[in-house]
Design a protein around this motif. Structure first.
Motif, short mmCIF file in Angstrom:
data_model
loop_
_atom_site.label_atom_id
_atom_site.label_comp_id
_atom_site.label_asym_id
_atom_site.label_seq_id
_atom_site.Cartn_x
_atom_site.Cartn_y
_atom_site.Cartn_z
N UNK A 87 18.99 10.45 27.59
CA UNK A 87 17.69 10.07 26.84
C UNK A 87 17.60 10.38 25.26
N UNK A 88 18.07 11.32 24.87
CA UNK A 88 18.04 11.85 23.55
C UNK A 88 19.14 10.90 22.69
N UNK A 103 20.35 6.08 19.15
CA UNK A 103 20.83 4.98 18.87
C UNK A 103 19.64 3.78 18.44
N UNK A 104 18.58 3.77 19.16
CA UNK A 104 17.36 3.16 18.45
C UNK A 104 16.96 3.18 17.35
N UNK A 105 17.09 4.48 16.94
CA UNK A 105 16.71 4.74 15.60
C UNK A 105 17.51 4.23 14.52
N UNK A 106 19.05 4.34 14.92
CA UNK A 106 20.15 3.79 13.91
C UNK A 106 19.73 2.13 13.83
N UNK A 122 19.18 -7.16 14.83
CA UNK A 122 18.82 -5.76 15.12
C UNK A 122 17.79 -5.62 16.15
N UNK A 123 16.95 -6.86 16.03
CA UNK A 123 15.64 -6.77 16.97
C UNK A 123 16.39 -6.94 18.61
N UNK A 124 17.19 -7.84 18.57
CA UNK A 124 18.19 -8.15 19.87
C UNK A 124 18.78 -6.91 20.44
N UNK A 177 8.34 3.06 25.84
CA UNK A 177 8.80 2.23 24.98
C UNK A 177 10.13 2.53 24.52
N UNK A 178 11.27 1.92 24.96
CA UNK A 178 12.69 2.21 24.48
C UNK A 178 12.93 1.26 23.28
N UNK A 179 12.36 -0.03 23.33
CA UNK A 179 12.83 -0.71 21.97
C UNK A 179 12.05 -0.46 20.97
#
Length: 202
Positions: A60-61, A66-69, A111-113, A129-131
């Motif tokens: 999860x971390x 990855x999302x933050x990048x 990047x949104x995709x 919320x993951x995205x």
């Protein structure tokens, strides 16, 4: 909405630069700080996607990082309308990267995709919320979302997770107490009502 005042913008659909739906009021226009004015939209309501998070804490971390990048890359692509000296100083260095990435199709929509692709429909023990997570605290027990209750809002009743108090406390702590003025965070937007021949500050 006979006058078609409201519009739904899909994730990453120009001028929406976020990986979630926005319902906008087209009679208004909003300029957000540090975002290029070409992406200006009307006053909006955000609609976030709930997705399953990994059961494993380490995984999860990793997903969050990855999302933050991806989020940082998206921020690079939409930069503009800077309100702070730090961002203005960074712009001469960011602009060449923006041109290069755009030439290879790695625009804000790309990047949104990528952020949306992180979402999963495979059931696990955690939802959130993951995205577009605010923090890893967006990962919550899925059981909190299983049952709903009706709660009043603006004269109407709406289905709400039965464990809404647990959800709000998990994310915000003491959500019923306003933080001190020094700790309050604002979007610092510039908003106007639109008319045929002029704009009136909202």
């Amino acid at each position: 909405d006979d006058k078609r005042r409201y519009k739904v913008l899909l994730p990453g659909e120009f001028p929406n630069v976020y990986p979630f739906i926005k319902v906008i009021d087209t009679s208004t226009i909003i300029y957000e700080r540090n975002i290029n004015k070409k992406y200006a939209i009307g006053a909006y309501l955000d609609v976030f996607l709930l997705s399953y998070w990994p059961d494993d804490d380490v995984e999860a971390d990793r997903l969050f990082r990855v999302q933050q990048r991806y989020k940082t890359m998206n921020k690079l692509m939409i930069g503009g309308n800077y309100r702070t000296a730090k961002y203005r100083l960074m712009e001469p260095f960011a602009k060449p990267f923006r041109v290069i990435f755009s030439a290879f199709g790695k625009t804000s929509s790309y990047w949104c995709a990528k952020m949306l692709d992180l979402s999963s429909r495979t059931p696990t023990g955690f939802l959130g919320s993951v995205s577009w997570p605010v923090s890893i605290r967006d990962r919550m027990p899925a059981e909190w979302f299983c049952d709903t209750v009706e709660l009043p809002f603006e004269g109407n009743l709406y289905n709400t997770p039965k464990e809404y108090e647990k959800i709000l406390s998990h994310i915000y702590g003491d959500y019923m107490t306003l933080p001190s003025e020094a700790d309050r965070i604002s979007h610092e937007i510039e908003g106007y009502y639109q008319s045929a021949d002029s704009k009136t500050e909202a």
